[in-house]
Design a protein around this motif. Sequence first.
Motif, PDB file in Angstrom:
ATOM      1  N   ALA A  89       0.835  -1.203   0.000  1.00  0.00           N
ATOM      2  CA  ALA A  89       0.000   0.000   0.000  1.00  0.00           C
ATOM      3  C   ALA A  89       0.872   1.256   0.000  1.00  0.00           C
ATOM      4  N   GLU A  90       1.935   1.235   0.801  1.00  0.00           N
ATOM      5  CA  GLU A  90       2.836   2.391   0.858  1.00  0.00           C
ATOM      6  C   GLU A  90       3.518   2.603  -0.495  1.00  0.00           C
ATOM      7  N   SER A  91       3.978   1.528  -1.081  1.00  0.00           N
ATOM      8  CA  SER A  91       4.639   1.608  -2.386  1.00  0.00           C
ATOM      9  C   SER A  91       3.670   2.123  -3.453  1.00  0.00           C
ATOM     10  N   THR A  92       2.454   1.621  -3.430  1.00  0.00           N
ATOM     11  CA  THR A  92       1.437   2.050  -4.396  1.00  0.00           C
ATOM     12  C   THR A  92       1.100   3.526  -4.186  1.00  0.00           C
ATOM     13  N   SER A  93       0.998   3.951  -2.934  1.00  0.00           N
ATOM     14  CA  SER A  93       0.714   5.368  -2.643  1.00  0.00           C
ATOM     15  C   SER A  93       1.820   6.272  -3.180  1.00  0.00           C
TER      16      SER A  93
END
Length: 167
Positions: A89-93
């Motif tokens: 999720a952090e990477s996608t954000s």
Amino acid sequence: MNFADSASLVGQKVQGLFSVEKGGQKIADVVIIKGSTYAPVRAISEAAGVSLTVEGKKIIVEETSGTVSTSAPTAQTVDEKLIALKAKAESTSKEIEKVKATIQFYDEKVFPKDEKAISMAASEAMKQIEIQRSEENKAAYEKYKQQLADLQASLVEINAQIAELQK
């Protein structure tokens, strides 16, 4: 790795997220922290066809006769999944923010420059070249907008998976 080594990983930044596959099927996500790969032991052992039992703070892996354990996931595997999903999720954000910045750059810099170049073209041939370049920029822009929509949909799905695991 002993317990003291693993305790020092608490709060460390996940440097990468990889997928583990067997026979073309995804079996688990693994994370990279401080250059080491951390994988959910149960998922890997099941894929390898070995049994896994947990006794206190000890994980016991034993060869089986080709049977794969179907026991319910332990709290540890749920935690591992949460860590992997949160890293994803952090990477996608972060990727969403990059794409948004690119779209903003097109809006603020590229398109105004294209309009000016078209209006200032010295000849009809130059005008056609500038129009062509502008059309290519618009096509690239649309690809970024689609990429943004895809990333946002992916983030919604990841967050739903996180919410489901946290129930």
